[in-house]
Write an enzyme that holds these catalytic residues in place. Structure first.
Site, PDB file in Angstrom:
ATOM      1  N   TYR A 146       0.824  -1.434   0.063  1.00  0.00           N
ATOM      2  CA  TYR A 146       0.015   0.520   0.308  1.00  0.00           C
ATOM      3  C   TYR A 146       1.049   1.226  -0.006  1.00  0.00           C
ATOM      4  O   TYR A 146       0.265   2.334  -0.442  1.00  0.00           O
ATOM      5  CB  TYR A 146      -0.969  -0.097   1.284  1.00  0.00           C
ATOM      6  CG  TYR A 146      -2.179   1.235   0.999  1.00  0.00           C
ATOM      7  CD1 TYR A 146      -2.949   1.360   0.154  1.00  0.00           C
ATOM      8  CD2 TYR A 146      -1.882   2.331   2.222  1.00  0.00           C
ATOM      9  CE1 TYR A 146      -3.880   2.165   0.702  1.00  0.00           C
ATOM     10  CE2 TYR A 146      -3.176   2.685   2.142  1.00  0.00           C
ATOM     11  CZ  TYR A 146      -4.113   3.031   1.216  1.00  0.00           C
ATOM     12  OH  TYR A 146      -5.086   4.515   1.368  1.00  0.00           O
ATOM     13  N   GLU A 148       3.986   1.634  -0.448  1.00  0.00           N
ATOM     14  CA  GLU A 148       5.242   2.197  -2.157  1.00  0.00           C
ATOM     15  C   GLU A 148       4.471   2.162  -3.162  1.00  0.00           C
ATOM     16  O   GLU A 148       4.553   2.546  -3.981  1.00  0.00           O
ATOM     17  CB  GLU A 148       6.451   0.446  -1.284  1.00  0.00           C
ATOM     18  CG  GLU A 148       7.461   1.103  -0.933  1.00  0.00           C
ATOM     19  CD  GLU A 148       7.985   1.943  -0.648  1.00  0.00           C
ATOM     20  OE1 GLU A 148       7.904   2.631  -1.570  1.00  0.00           O
ATOM     21  OE2 GLU A 148       9.053   1.981   0.394  1.00  0.00           O
TER      22      GLU A 148
HETATM   23  N1  LIG Z   1     -10.494   6.352   4.236  1.00  0.00           N
HETATM   24  C1  LIG Z   1      -9.105   6.944   4.303  1.00  0.00           C
HETATM   25  O1  LIG Z   1      -9.151   6.798   5.835  1.00  0.00           O
HETATM   26  C2  LIG Z   1      -8.474   6.839   3.030  1.00  0.00           C
HETATM   27  C3  LIG Z   1      -7.578   8.029   4.048  1.00  0.00           C
HETATM   28  C4  LIG Z   1      -6.253   7.331   2.701  1.00  0.00           C
HETATM   29  C5  LIG Z   1      -5.934   7.507   1.406  1.00  0.00           C
HETATM   30  N2  LIG Z   1      -7.407   6.873   1.103  1.00  0.00           N
HETATM   31  C6  LIG Z   1      -7.507   7.029   0.011  1.00  0.00           C
HETATM   32  O2  LIG Z   1      -8.670   7.109  -0.849  1.00  0.00           O
HETATM   33  C7  LIG Z   1      -9.328   6.439  -2.243  1.00  0.00           C
HETATM   34  C8  LIG Z   1     -10.982   5.993  -1.643  1.00  0.00           C
HETATM   35  O3  LIG Z   1     -10.322   5.198  -0.359  1.00  0.00           O
HETATM   36  P1  LIG Z   1     -11.764   4.153   0.397  1.00  0.00           P
HETATM   37  O4  LIG Z   1     -11.615   4.255   1.921  1.00  0.00           O
HETATM   38  O5  LIG Z   1     -12.884   5.084   0.302  1.00  0.00           O
HETATM   39  O6  LIG Z   1     -11.793   3.086   0.177  1.00  0.00           O
HETATM   40  P2  LIG Z   1     -12.823   1.821  -0.494  1.00  0.00           P
HETATM   41  O7  LIG Z   1     -12.123   0.641  -0.055  1.00  0.00           O
HETATM   42  O8  LIG Z   1     -13.853   2.572   0.236  1.00  0.00           O
HETATM   43  O9  LIG Z   1     -12.630   2.208  -2.169  1.00  0.00           O
HETATM   44  C9  LIG Z   1     -11.941   1.727  -3.194  1.00  0.00           C
HETATM   45  C10 LIG Z   1     -12.629   1.794  -4.460  1.00  0.00           C
HETATM   46  O10 LIG Z   1     -12.077   0.963  -5.484  1.00  0.00           O
HETATM   47  C11 LIG Z   1     -11.710  -0.354  -5.751  1.00  0.00           C
HETATM   48  N3  LIG Z   1     -11.282  -0.940  -6.576  1.00  0.00           N
HETATM   49  C12 LIG Z   1     -10.052  -1.684  -5.539  1.00  0.00           C
HETATM   50  N4  LIG Z   1      -8.714  -1.927  -7.445  1.00  0.00           N
HETATM   51  C13 LIG Z   1      -9.412  -1.567  -7.813  1.00  0.00           C
HETATM   52  C14 LIG Z   1      -9.479  -1.859  -9.827  1.00  0.00           C
HETATM   53  N5  LIG Z   1      -8.089  -2.139  -9.709  1.00  0.00           N
HETATM   54  N6  LIG Z   1     -10.072  -1.483 -10.265  1.00  0.00           N
HETATM   55  C15 LIG Z   1     -11.301  -0.244 -10.368  1.00  0.00           C
HETATM   56  N7  LIG Z   1     -11.783  -0.138  -8.846  1.00  0.00           N
HETATM   57  C16 LIG Z   1     -11.701  -0.960  -7.926  1.00  0.00           C
HETATM   58  C17 LIG Z   1     -12.977  -1.387  -4.204  1.00  0.00           C
HETATM   59  O11 LIG Z   1     -14.161  -1.205  -5.519  1.00  0.00           O
HETATM   60  C18 LIG Z   1     -13.483   0.361  -4.009  1.00  0.00           C
HETATM   61  O12 LIG Z   1     -14.541   0.484  -4.095  1.00  0.00           O
HETATM   62  C19 LIG Z   1      -8.254   4.788  -2.033  1.00  0.00           C
HETATM   63  O13 LIG Z   1      -6.909   5.365  -2.643  1.00  0.00           O
HETATM   64  C20 LIG Z   1      -7.182   5.270  -0.226  1.00  0.00           C
HETATM   65  O14 LIG Z   1      -6.394   4.705  -0.640  1.00  0.00           O
HETATM   66  C21 LIG Z   1      -8.384   6.781   1.893  1.00  0.00           C
END
Ligand SMILES: NC(=O)c1ccc[n+]([C@@H]2O[C@H](COP(=O)([O-])OP(=O)(O)OC[C@H]3O[C@@H](n4cnc5c(N)ncnc54)[C@H](O)[C@@H]3O)[C@@H](O)[C@H]2O)c1
Length: 201
Positions: A146, A148
């Site tokens: 995650y 990296e």
């Molecule tokens: N929620 C937090 O606190 C937080 C903190 C830091 C960064 N982020 C980043 O924000 C973004 C959204 O996070 P979230 O909390 O909504 O997570 P989440 O898991 O609810 O959403 C991620 C979405 O990406 C989709 N996904 C995963 N792999 C995929 C692929 N290969 N092709 C297409 N879709 C794919 C999943 O099905 C999911 O709907 C992420 O990139 C996450 O790293 C979130």
């Protein structure tokens, strides 16, 4: 206000589904691309009948095409439970997904906003972390896929901006929580809330 065509990769997840609602409420056209790896159609079910909303079931690691003004790149397993169970898929999604988004943006002149993370700081040696801090990250640990993966996504974004002039912005999100988040997702704030609400024995 000009109506924009927006693509949200990972838009069926927690943050993406809120972003889709917000953009639709502001009058924009929204396409959500998601492979439902951790997201669910339940998060966007009410949006499916909106004529300005489109859902595409697609894996962001596979190339795709479309003309958009703005691409929000959110696709990535974000909870430790999921990314530690699927580490190779996580690195692939972070890097190849970003590459596919940037290549589309380059060809179509779309603007890009990428959701990076506070995890790019790894196990930070300074608190709080200013943006200029470069981090203290293990390359081969259980969380590295995650951390990296997200760092590589930032790197290639900065290089596409410098080398090809792609308009790309990075946001480093810290722990966020709220509706549409799965209660057993394994994130720190939702874990606290679930444990606080659990009946005592
Ligand atoms: N929620 C937090 O606190 C937080 C903190 C830091 C960064 N982020 C980043 O924000 C973004 C959204 O996070 P979230 O909390 O909504 O997570 P989440 O898991 O609810 O959403 C991620 C979405 O990406 C989709 N996904 C995963 N792999 C995929 C692929 N290969 N092709 C297409 N879709 C794919 C999943 O099905 C999911 O709907 C992420 O990139 C996450 O790293 C979130």
């Amino acid at each position: 206000m000009m109506r924009e065509k927006c693509l949200i990769t990972g838009g069926a997840g927690f943050i993406g589904s809120h972003l889709a609602r917000r953009l639709l409420a502001s009058g924009h056209e929204v396409t959500v691309m998601d492979n439902l790896f951790t997201g669910t159609k339940a998060n966007i079910y009410d949006l499916l009948e909106n004529p300005r909303f489109t859902f595409i079931l697609h894996d962001v690691t596979q190339p795709f095409w479309g003309q958009f003004d703005t691409i929000f790149n959110l696709a990535c397993p974000a909870s430790p439970i999921h990314y530690q169970r699927h580490p190779v898929e996580t690195t692939k999604t972070s890097f190849m997904g970003m590459l596919n988004v940037l290549e589309l943006a380059l060809k179509t002149k779309a603007r890009v906003l990428h959701t990076s993370t506070s995890e790019i700081y790894g196990d930070p040696l300074c608190h709080p972390q200013p943006e200029a801090y470069w981090g203290n990250v293990n390359t081969i640990g259980l969380r590295s896929c995650y951390d990296e993966g997200k760092r590589a996504a930032e790197t290639i974004s900065a290089d596409f901006a410098r080398e090809y002039g792609v308009d790309v912005r990075l946001v480093r999100i810290f722990n966020t929580y709220g509706p549409n988040m799965h209660p057993h997702d394994g994130r720190v704030v939702s874990n606290f809330i679930v444990q606080a609400l659990a009946p005592t024995t």
